[in-house]
Write a protein that holds these residues in place. Sequence first.
Motif, PDB file in Angstrom:
ATOM      1  N   ALA A 133      35.300  34.522  42.066  1.00 36.84           N
ATOM      2  CA  ALA A 133      35.299  35.537  40.915  1.00 36.84           C
ATOM      3  C   ALA A 133      33.786  35.493  40.408  1.00 36.84           C
ATOM      4  O   ALA A 133      33.195  36.674  39.970  1.00 36.84           O
ATOM      5  CB  ALA A 133      36.096  35.154  39.986  1.00 36.84           C
ATOM      6  N   PHE A 136      31.257  37.721  42.087  1.00 41.17           N
ATOM      7  CA  PHE A 136      31.224  39.190  42.004  1.00 41.17           C
ATOM      8  C   PHE A 136      30.660  39.606  40.718  1.00 41.17           C
ATOM      9  O   PHE A 136      29.869  40.500  40.597  1.00 41.17           O
ATOM     10  CB  PHE A 136      32.665  39.641  42.030  1.00 41.17           C
ATOM     11  CG  PHE A 136      33.303  39.679  43.381  1.00 41.17           C
ATOM     12  CD1 PHE A 136      32.869  40.858  44.253  1.00 41.17           C
ATOM     13  CD2 PHE A 136      34.373  38.757  43.844  1.00 41.17           C
ATOM     14  CE1 PHE A 136      33.541  40.872  45.482  1.00 41.17           C
ATOM     15  CE2 PHE A 136      35.040  39.029  45.336  1.00 41.17           C
ATOM     16  CZ  PHE A 136      34.541  39.916  45.879  1.00 41.17           C
ATOM     17  N   ILE A 142      31.720  43.932  38.525  1.00 46.04           N
ATOM     18  CA  ILE A 142      32.447  44.455  37.426  1.00 46.04           C
ATOM     19  C   ILE A 142      31.896  44.690  36.083  1.00 46.04           C
ATOM     20  O   ILE A 142      32.218  44.667  34.931  1.00 46.04           O
ATOM     21  CB  ILE A 142      33.467  43.430  37.101  1.00 46.04           C
ATOM     22  CG1 ILE A 142      33.169  42.010  36.518  1.00 46.04           C
ATOM     23  CG2 ILE A 142      34.235  43.164  38.231  1.00 46.04           C
ATOM     24  CD1 ILE A 142      34.265  41.348  35.864  1.00 46.04           C
ATOM     25  N   GLU A 245      42.162  36.440  33.888  1.00 47.85           N
ATOM     26  CA  GLU A 245      41.763  37.577  33.867  1.00 47.85           C
ATOM     27  C   GLU A 245      40.228  37.930  33.250  1.00 47.85           C
ATOM     28  O   GLU A 245      40.100  37.482  32.091  1.00 47.85           O
ATOM     29  CB  GLU A 245      42.660  38.523  32.895  1.00 47.85           C
ATOM     30  CG  GLU A 245      44.082  38.315  33.446  1.00 47.85           C
ATOM     31  CD  GLU A 245      45.304  38.851  32.773  1.00 47.85           C
ATOM     32  OE1 GLU A 245      44.849  39.533  31.697  1.00 47.85           O
ATOM     33  OE2 GLU A 245      46.461  38.638  32.875  1.00 47.85           O
ATOM     34  N   THR A 252      37.387  44.834  36.933  1.00 52.05           N
ATOM     35  CA  THR A 252      38.243  43.511  36.438  1.00 52.05           C
ATOM     36  C   THR A 252      38.723  42.661  37.681  1.00 52.05           C
ATOM     37  O   THR A 252      38.673  43.046  38.717  1.00 52.05           O
ATOM     38  CB  THR A 252      39.677  44.159  36.080  1.00 52.05           C
ATOM     39  OG1 THR A 252      39.606  44.935  34.969  1.00 52.05           O
ATOM     40  CG2 THR A 252      40.559  43.096  35.728  1.00 52.05           C
ATOM     41  N   ILE A 253      38.645  41.337  37.218  1.00 53.26           N
ATOM     42  CA  ILE A 253      39.136  40.251  38.444  1.00 53.26           C
ATOM     43  C   ILE A 253      40.250  39.390  37.753  1.00 53.26           C
ATOM     44  O   ILE A 253      40.122  38.927  36.626  1.00 53.26           O
ATOM     45  CB  ILE A 253      38.020  39.335  38.643  1.00 53.26           C
ATOM     46  CG1 ILE A 253      36.547  40.010  39.050  1.00 53.26           C
ATOM     47  CG2 ILE A 253      38.334  38.449  39.403  1.00 53.26           C
ATOM     48  CD1 ILE A 253      35.295  39.396  39.213  1.00 53.26           C
ATOM     49  N   THR A 255      42.436  35.955  38.803  1.00 54.65           N
ATOM     50  CA  THR A 255      42.556  34.826  39.693  1.00 54.65           C
ATOM     51  C   THR A 255      44.052  34.033  39.316  1.00 54.65           C
ATOM     52  O   THR A 255      44.281  34.030  38.156  1.00 54.65           O
ATOM     53  CB  THR A 255      41.621  33.662  39.595  1.00 54.65           C
ATOM     54  OG1 THR A 255      41.689  32.997  38.226  1.00 54.65           O
ATOM     55  CG2 THR A 255      40.118  34.458  39.625  1.00 54.65           C
TER      56      THR A 255
END
Length: 346
Positions: A133, A136, A142, A245, A252-253, A255
């Motif tokens: 995450a 990214f 994001i 979140e 948005t990511i 996990t």
Amino acid sequence: MPVRIGLLGSGFVSNFYMEGLRHVSNWEVAVVASPNLANAQRFAAKWGIPETSNDLYGVIARKDLDVIILGVPNFVHKDLAIACARAEKAMVCTKPLGRNRFEAKEMLDAVRASGVMNGYAETEVFSPAVIKAQEFIAKGGIGKVITVRSREAHAGPHEAWFWNKELTGGGAMLDMGCHTIEAARYFIGKDNPVVEVIAWGDRLYHHDKTDAEDNAMLMIRFEGGQVAISELSWVARGGLDLRNEVYGTEGTIFTDITRETPIKVFSRPGAGYVVEKADAETGWLFPPVDEAWIYGYSEEMRHFTECVAKGTTPRETFEDGYVVNCVLDAAYESMKTKRWERVQYV
């Protein structure tokens, strides 16, 4: 030569450290120590460790060990870490660093004075999903991170001492919140300090076990305006629940490393161990493929052993643990005052 490890503690987290080390090369645990020698001996037999001891300070003083791993209860972190620093011994300490910011500051001052390598074993930011995450985020995938929402929950601690607020330093807020605070710092950026917090906590269920909070919520605000929200609980059935979140200006990511697993099992007679803090082993079950790996134990052990071997500084140090303790102290103050509290870095 392999990195020679002295492991202090033979309980829950030390087992996870050994599980994590299975995926790592160039190490050996030369000795495991516990105040209860029988516990150390059982642990050594399970993991094939050649030596045991009930003299923790004697192990720290040994010249044939490269690093000490402190897999011990919260209330002995400070004394053992200071002893390692005085012995000029590299060390890794499990979370939380101290029971409060004052203990953490003593530990930080000790390692700074001695110059020894110090690692803060915060598994959340070593979880492969959380690392991915952050990759990214670092690539701008994001946009600018604006808010983070995290949940860390299970049905309650596994050891009797953990229910004692004096021994641990707090309840669910400290136990689980140390993870979510560091995750937020990891996603938003450590160069953007937390400036204030507001928190709620209460004992909703475990009235006969603890005088600490078993549920808590925390909101932390960063200097840049970003906000992170944590939901923390010792009253969550179904096994460990770890979620993040991350909301950015361009994406948005999410996990979810314990509920969205790639294997599902239905068992009538019982499947045995499923996941940390599971309440049942029958019916539909969602076991992680490899707990030590998904939680981050494998990656953190690889990272710390490599830092010892190469003489480099870990990406999670006692300074990070100290910052987390400062944020937690402000959270506990906010629980009492019911208002926003500034974080005191003293």
